[in-house]
Design a protein around this motif. Structure first.
Motif, PDB file in Angstrom:
ATOM      1  N   ARG A  94     -32.773 -20.597  86.322  1.00 55.90           N
ATOM      2  CA  ARG A  94     -31.943 -21.086  87.438  1.00 55.90           C
ATOM      3  C   ARG A  94     -30.464 -21.140  87.034  1.00 55.90           C
ATOM      4  NH1 ARG A  94     -33.457 -27.567  87.644  1.00 55.90           N
ATOM      5  NH2 ARG A  94     -33.901 -27.852  85.420  1.00 55.90           N
ATOM      6  N   THR A 158     -41.959 -16.730  72.621  1.00 55.93           N
ATOM      7  CA  THR A 158     -42.752 -17.476  73.608  1.00 55.93           C
ATOM      8  C   THR A 158     -43.081 -18.869  73.078  1.00 55.93           C
ATOM      9  OG1 THR A 158     -45.037 -17.108  72.926  1.00 55.93           O
ATOM     10  CG2 THR A 158     -43.950 -15.271  74.064  1.00 55.93           C
ATOM     11  N   ILE A 166     -41.381 -17.503  65.285  1.00 57.43           N
ATOM     12  CA  ILE A 166     -40.065 -17.886  65.862  1.00 57.43           C
ATOM     13  C   ILE A 166     -38.958 -17.528  64.882  1.00 57.43           C
ATOM     14  CG2 ILE A 166     -38.735 -19.686  67.042  1.00 57.43           C
ATOM     15  CD1 ILE A 166     -40.976 -21.547  66.724  1.00 57.43           C
ATOM     16  N   HIS A 187     -33.884 -28.146  73.826  1.00 60.41           N
ATOM     17  CA  HIS A 187     -35.015 -28.662  74.614  1.00 60.41           C
ATOM     18  C   HIS A 187     -34.958 -30.175  74.780  1.00 60.41           C
ATOM     19  CE1 HIS A 187     -37.667 -24.848  73.982  1.00 60.41           C
ATOM     20  NE2 HIS A 187     -36.667 -24.673  74.805  1.00 60.41           N
ATOM     21  N   ARG A 191     -36.139 -29.160  82.127  1.00 58.98           N
ATOM     22  CA  ARG A 191     -37.511 -29.305  82.617  1.00 58.98           C
ATOM     23  C   ARG A 191     -38.338 -28.107  82.180  1.00 58.98           C
ATOM     24  NH1 ARG A 191     -36.646 -26.270  88.368  1.00 58.98           N
ATOM     25  NH2 ARG A 191     -36.686 -24.259  87.302  1.00 58.98           N
ATOM     26  N   HIS A 193     -41.921 -25.866  83.594  1.00 61.22           N
ATOM     27  CA  HIS A 193     -43.066 -25.729  84.487  1.00 61.22           C
ATOM     28  C   HIS A 193     -44.320 -26.071  83.691  1.00 61.22           C
ATOM     29  CE1 HIS A 193     -40.064 -23.690  86.867  1.00 61.22           C
ATOM     30  NE2 HIS A 193     -40.895 -23.761  87.896  1.00 61.22           N
ATOM     31  N   SER A 196     -46.116 -23.502  81.507  1.00 61.45           N
ATOM     32  CA  SER A 196     -45.564 -23.057  80.232  1.00 61.45           C
ATOM     33  C   SER A 196     -46.231 -23.721  79.029  1.00 61.45           C
ATOM     34  CB  SER A 196     -44.060 -23.323  80.185  1.00 61.45           C
ATOM     35  OG  SER A 196     -43.394 -22.503  81.110  1.00 61.45           O
ATOM     36  N   MET A 242     -38.303 -32.361  80.073  1.00 60.37           N
ATOM     37  CA  MET A 242     -38.504 -32.070  78.652  1.00 60.37           C
ATOM     38  C   MET A 242     -38.787 -33.340  77.863  1.00 60.37           C
ATOM     39  SD  MET A 242     -38.333 -28.945  77.852  1.00 60.37           S
ATOM     40  CE  MET A 242     -37.626 -27.353  78.185  1.00 60.37           C
TER      41      MET A 242
HETATM   42  C1  HEM Z   1     -38.370 -20.937  69.942  1.00 66.35           C
HETATM   43  C2  HEM Z   1     -37.646 -20.595  70.881  1.00 66.35           C
HETATM   44  C3  HEM Z   1     -37.799 -21.040  72.305  1.00 66.35           C
HETATM   45  C4  HEM Z   1     -38.888 -21.004  73.130  1.00 66.35           C
HETATM   46  C5  HEM Z   1     -40.269 -20.503  72.797  1.00 66.35           C
HETATM   47  C6  HEM Z   1     -38.477 -21.561  74.399  1.00 66.35           C
HETATM   48  C7  HEM Z   1     -39.296 -21.700  75.506  1.00 66.35           C
HETATM   49  C8  HEM Z   1     -38.955 -22.395  76.645  1.00 66.35           C
HETATM   50  C9  HEM Z   1     -39.831 -22.620  77.763  1.00 66.35           C
HETATM   51  C10 HEM Z   1     -41.258 -22.108  77.876  1.00 66.35           C
HETATM   52  C11 HEM Z   1     -39.149 -23.365  78.666  1.00 66.35           C
HETATM   53  C12 HEM Z   1     -39.686 -23.891  79.998  1.00 66.35           C
HETATM   54  C13 HEM Z   1     -39.411 -22.945  81.141  1.00 66.35           C
HETATM   55  C14 HEM Z   1     -40.110 -23.418  82.395  1.00 66.35           C
HETATM   56  O1  HEM Z   1     -41.339 -23.354  82.406  1.00 66.35           O
HETATM   57  O2  HEM Z   1     -39.438 -23.850  83.334  1.00 66.35           O
HETATM   58  C15 HEM Z   1     -37.840 -23.618  78.138  1.00 66.35           C
HETATM   59  C16 HEM Z   1     -36.878 -24.359  78.744  1.00 66.35           C
HETATM   60  C17 HEM Z   1     -35.597 -24.507  78.259  1.00 66.35           C
HETATM   61  N1  HEM Z   1     -35.082 -23.905  77.138  1.00 66.35           N
HETATM   62 FE1  HEM Z   1     -36.121 -22.945  75.707  1.00 66.35          FE
HETATM   63  N2  HEM Z   1     -37.156 -21.914  74.318  1.00 66.35           N
HETATM   64  C18 HEM Z   1     -36.710 -21.616  73.050  1.00 66.35           C
HETATM   65  C19 HEM Z   1     -35.428 -21.775  72.572  1.00 66.35           C
HETATM   66  C20 HEM Z   1     -34.367 -22.214  73.342  1.00 66.35           C
HETATM   67  C21 HEM Z   1     -32.985 -22.113  72.951  1.00 66.35           C
HETATM   68  C22 HEM Z   1     -32.477 -21.482  71.664  1.00 66.35           C
HETATM   69  C23 HEM Z   1     -32.256 -22.665  73.962  1.00 66.35           C
HETATM   70  C24 HEM Z   1     -30.771 -22.785  74.117  1.00 66.35           C
HETATM   71  C25 HEM Z   1     -29.923 -22.784  73.145  1.00 66.35           C
HETATM   72  C26 HEM Z   1     -33.190 -23.125  74.966  1.00 66.35           C
HETATM   73  C27 HEM Z   1     -32.864 -23.818  76.088  1.00 66.35           C
HETATM   74  C28 HEM Z   1     -33.766 -24.266  77.034  1.00 66.35           C
HETATM   75  C29 HEM Z   1     -33.408 -25.167  78.111  1.00 66.35           C
HETATM   76  C30 HEM Z   1     -32.061 -25.848  78.303  1.00 66.35           C
HETATM   77  C31 HEM Z   1     -34.556 -25.315  78.885  1.00 66.35           C
HETATM   78  C32 HEM Z   1     -34.689 -26.097  80.182  1.00 66.35           C
HETATM   79  C33 HEM Z   1     -34.362 -25.157  81.340  1.00 66.35           C
HETATM   80  C34 HEM Z   1     -34.279 -25.799  82.708  1.00 66.35           C
HETATM   81  O3  HEM Z   1     -34.320 -27.015  82.814  1.00 66.35           O
HETATM   82  O4  HEM Z   1     -34.130 -25.042  83.674  1.00 66.35           O
HETATM   83  N3  HEM Z   1     -34.459 -22.797  74.567  1.00 66.35           N
HETATM   84  N4  HEM Z   1     -37.742 -22.996  76.911  1.00 66.35           N
END
Ligand code: HEM
Length: 323
Positions: A94, A158, A166, A187, A191, A193, A196, A242
């Motif tokens: 989004r 993933t 990772i 994280h 939020r 889903h 996930s 989260m």
């Molecule tokens: C090991 C690496 C990572 C994996 C496997 C991963 C996976 C995920 C997943 C599955 C979601 C949930 C998406 C959903 O179902 O709505 C998520 C959300 C999110 N991720 Fe990661 N992520 C990783 C690394 C990162 C990194 C490096 C950042 C930013 C620097 C990040 C920022 C975020 C944020 C801010 C959300 C919340 C998004 C929202 O509220 O719309 N993630 N991530």
């Protein structure tokens, strides 16, 4: 001999200059660009605070596929399924409208100057600041890519990856394991889903329904938030925050890991090696140390495989490759 050396030096320096981003890149070229972006992000944040985590995640997903070239912003066409419609994106990403609005206002004052990739980089910094993270000066001068393929989103790790997977996926993009531990702290906002992570609750593996690495109280809470119907089917639109402070860039993410309450397997596995567990414990004890490392790693991530100089283009509309 001397002349050859000078030529090599000049070639190296000009190549080096081209490939380097610069803080204040638009100071003369489009002085109001940064202010416009900040204004658009702030206005949208006041209406829907979820756009801050949304935009932060967009930059991660942009940079991990073909570098930080704004390719995640491109829409699919009848002949091309774009990154934004790839498996890790789809309904979970989004924030696109905010970037569209910023782009439209910037184009009106300086036509064809500011790239979508840079707009995303500034908007990410602004999103982090709005959620009480540290400010940083954004190195800019990225150009926009002309390719966006859903199939290439397999470069994005993933939520079911183990620590080695990772670590390797970040290493492939030039980031260290320590950068990865710091970046995973993102994280702490936003939020997810239910789909996930619900495999961890209902069908972990052939022997166990529930992930033994998941705190049972937290698992119970998640099951209440993400129930399955009588046929075992999960509503695909259900989401959970989260953590307990989804709008704050605080260190609670790492504190939760220590309680085995990381939401994704890819979060919880940070405790699987002594080195990464120690880093997580330091962050859990001191949020400022984490914030400083997070910013350093974000600046590094935002420079992955950037296009500069004459490469790529400045897209007129972030959703469409220039004709
Ligand atoms: C090991 C690496 C990572 C994996 C496997 C991963 C996976 C995920 C997943 C599955 C979601 C949930 C998406 C959903 O179902 O709505 C998520 C959300 C999110 N991720 Fe990661 N992520 C990783 C690394 C990162 C990194 C490096 C950042 C930013 C620097 C990040 C920022 C975020 C944020 C801010 C959300 C919340 C998004 C929202 O509220 O719309 N993630 N991530």
């Amino acid at each position: 001999m001397k002349l050859t050396l000078v030529i090599i030096m000049v070639c190296f320096l000009s190549y080096h200059n081209e490939a380097t981003l610069q803080v204040g890149f638009y100071r003369d070229k489009c002085p109001f660009a940064e202010a416009i972006i900040k204004d658009e992000v702030t206005k949208s944040f006041l209406k829907d605070q979820g756009i801050a985590p949304g935009i932060t995640r967009l930059q991660f997903h942009d940079c991990f596929v073909r570098g930080c070239d704004g390719s995640i912003l491109i829409d699919s066409t009848p002949t091309n399924q774009a990154e934004k419609d790839g498996p890790p994106n789809g309904i979970t990403v989004r924030g696109f409208n905010v970037l569209d609005n910023a782009k439209a206002r910037i184009e009106a004052v300086c036509n064809g100057v500011v790239s979508c990739a840079d707009i995303l980089a500034y908007a990410t910094r602004d999103s982090v600041v709005l959620t009480k993270g540290l400010y940083w000066d954004v190195p800019a001068g990225r150009r926009d890519g002309r390719i966006s393929r859903a199939s290439e989103t397999s470069d994005i790790p993933t939520a079911f990856f183990n620590l080695d997977q990772i670590t390797q996926s970040f290493a492939k993009k030039g980031l260290t394991q320590s950068d990865m531990v710091a970046l995973s702290g993102a994280h702490t906002i936003g939020r997810s889903h239910c789909f996930s992570f619900t495999d961890r609750l209902y069908r972990f593996d052939t022997k166990m329904m529930q992930d033994p690495n998941l705190n049972p109280y937290y698992a119970q809470f998640l099951k209440l938030k993400c129930p399955r119907d009588v046929h075992g089917i999960l509503n695909q639109t259900l989401v959970v925050f989260m953590n307990q402070s989804p709008l704050l860039m605080d260190q609670s993410y790492y504190g939760n890991l220590l309680k085995h309450a990381g939401l994704f397997m890819s979060d919880q596995v940070l405790l699987d090696s002594q080195k990464t567990a120690q880093q997580a414990a330091i962050y859990a004890a001191n949020g400022l140390i984490w914030q400083a490392d997070f910013v350093k790693a974000m600046i590094k991530m935002s420079q992955i495989q950037v296009l500069t100089g004459e490469q790529g283009e400045i897209r007129a509309n972030c959703r469409v490759i220039n004709p």
